[in-house]
Design a protein around this motif. Structure first.
Motif, PDB file in Angstrom:
ATOM      1  N   UNK A   1       0.805  -1.219   0.000  1.00 50.10           N
ATOM      2  CA  UNK A   1       0.000   0.000   0.000  1.00 50.10           C
ATOM      3  C   UNK A   1       0.839   1.270   0.000  1.00 50.10           C
ATOM      4  N   UNK A   2       2.160   1.122  -0.085  1.00 50.46           N
ATOM      5  CA  UNK A   2       3.032   2.294  -0.159  1.00 50.46           C
ATOM      6  C   UNK A   2       2.879   2.954  -1.530  1.00 50.46           C
ATOM      7  N   UNK A   3       2.783   4.271  -1.552  1.00 49.60           N
ATOM      8  CA  UNK A   3       2.563   4.994  -2.808  1.00 49.60           C
ATOM      9  C   UNK A   3       3.801   5.710  -3.321  1.00 49.60           C
ATOM     10  N   UNK A   4       4.874   5.714  -2.547  1.00 50.47           N
ATOM     11  CA  UNK A   4       6.037   6.508  -2.890  1.00 50.47           C
ATOM     12  C   UNK A   4       6.823   5.986  -4.083  1.00 50.47           C
ATOM     13  N   UNK A   5       7.707   6.844  -4.603  1.00 51.27           N
ATOM     14  CA  UNK A   5       8.643   6.425  -5.642  1.00 51.27           C
ATOM     15  C   UNK A   5       9.622   5.401  -5.088  1.00 51.27           C
ATOM     16  N   UNK A   6       9.772   5.408  -3.766  1.00 51.56           N
ATOM     17  CA  UNK A   6      10.503   4.357  -3.072  1.00 51.56           C
ATOM     18  C   UNK A   6       9.843   4.152  -1.719  1.00 51.56           C
TER      19      UNK A   6
END
Length: 337
Positions: free
Chosen positions: A99-104
């Motif tokens: 569920x992480x949305x970051x570029x990393x």
């Protein structure tokens, strides 16, 4: 050469925008540590940083859920997922990464033994081109004797029986580029051993050494039993070497049995004497029986895991969250991707 650390500033009040960096934190009974962790992460990465902090509450029995709800109302960077019960550290970690949305995405524990001040080094390594930034714990300081011994035994156990080598001191403190997250999401197992899977993905990686900090509040939840269970998951989910051990043992015993049979025939036919064998026969029967039970146990472990995967039951169940897409799924609404 590493560039000076800086992080993109952005307005984080709009939760629909994709942040640059996701901080994923599995938590179990960490109500006292979470406010400190969130504060230190925000201080280290700077005010206005384009980040999200995603805490996965693994069915905590303390005030973790209430703490997250209260903090999320005042901290726009904070997102949380609360499980319906305790599903385990790896399940919580996997839920956060999915569920992480970051570029990393950076994974770290809630007890602050993964020091927030080390985050800029992970991010710099990523910006220098590493798609996968792993860490290796320096056990010379701030680590108990029991932890040193159990950790050493754990990695030896996994490396001897597994199909891969894990760096001793490896931790669930790492950074994954978005492409690594996409690759990881293709794995369908409900029980996954991330420390064993990540190094095998083939992406450019870098390993950084860090010194663990002292736990601020509470006691470690990672008991010897949980470490043994993690080791078994690591081996059985990535290797069939334990089954091969049964085959090797069977071949070795078969060879010894053949030699003993030839010896018995020689004594009976050539020497014309009976071979007394109560003790030796019982010894052989006992050894063979023990190996058979061992092999059956190993087969049972594999069959049990295969049954778990075939059933298709979820690795975790989300009871509450402030992530809109997940909240819609809980309420029975169709999620718009």
């Amino acid at each position: 050469m590493n560039k000076p650390f800086s992080i993109t500033e952005a307005t984080v009040t709009n939760r629909t925008t994709r942040p640059e960096i996701s901080i994923v934190v599995p938590a179990y009974n960490e109500a006292a540590n979470i406010p400190v962790l969130v504060s230190e992460v925000l201080n280290v990465l700077g005010p206005g940083a384009d980040i999200e902090i995603l805490v996965v509450n693994d069915g905590s029995r303390d005030e973790t859920a209430e703490t997250l709800k209260t903090m999320a109302e005042k901290t726009p960077e904070l997102r949380y997922i609360t499980f319906s019960r305790n599903f385990g550290h790896q399940a919580a970690l996997l839920a956060g990464l999915r569920n992480a949305r970051g570029a990393c995405a950076i994974a770290m524990d809630a007890d602050l033994q993964h020091p927030p001040e080390f985050l800029p080094m992970l991010i710099d390594a990523w910006r220098d081109g590493a798609a996968l930034v792993l860490t290796r714990r320096d056990d010379r300081e701030n680590v108990s004797l029991f932890k040193k011994i159990s950790s050493s035994a754990f990695y030896k156990f996994v490396n001897v029986l597994g199909d891969f080598d894990i760096e001793p001191g490896s931790a669930d403190f790492f950074l994954l580029d978005r492409k690594v997250l996409r690759a990881l999401n293709q794995f369908g197992e409900s029980r996954i051993f991330l420390r064993g899977i990540l190094p095998t993905l083939g992406y450019e990686k870098q390993i950084l050494d860090y010194s663990p900090a002292d736990r601020r509040h509470g006691a470690s939840k990672y008991t010897l039993r949980k470490m043994i269970s993690l080791g078994l998951d690591g081996i059985l989910s990535t290797s069939i070497n334990p089954l091969r051990l049964g085959t090797i043992a069977a071949m070795a015993l078969g060879g010894l049995a053949s030699i003993y049979a030839l010896y018995a025939i020689y004594v009976a036919v050539v020497l014309k004497t009976a071979l007394p064998g109560w003790t030796s026969v019982m010894l052989v029967v006992t050894i063979i029986g023990a190996i058979q039970l061992f092999v059956l146990g190993v087969i049972g472990e594999y069959l049990g895991r295969a049954l778990t995967e075939v059933r298709g039951r979820p690795a975790y169940i989300v009871a509450e969250t402030n992530i809109e897409a997940l909240a819609a799924e809980i309420d029975g609404e169709e999620t718009v991707q």
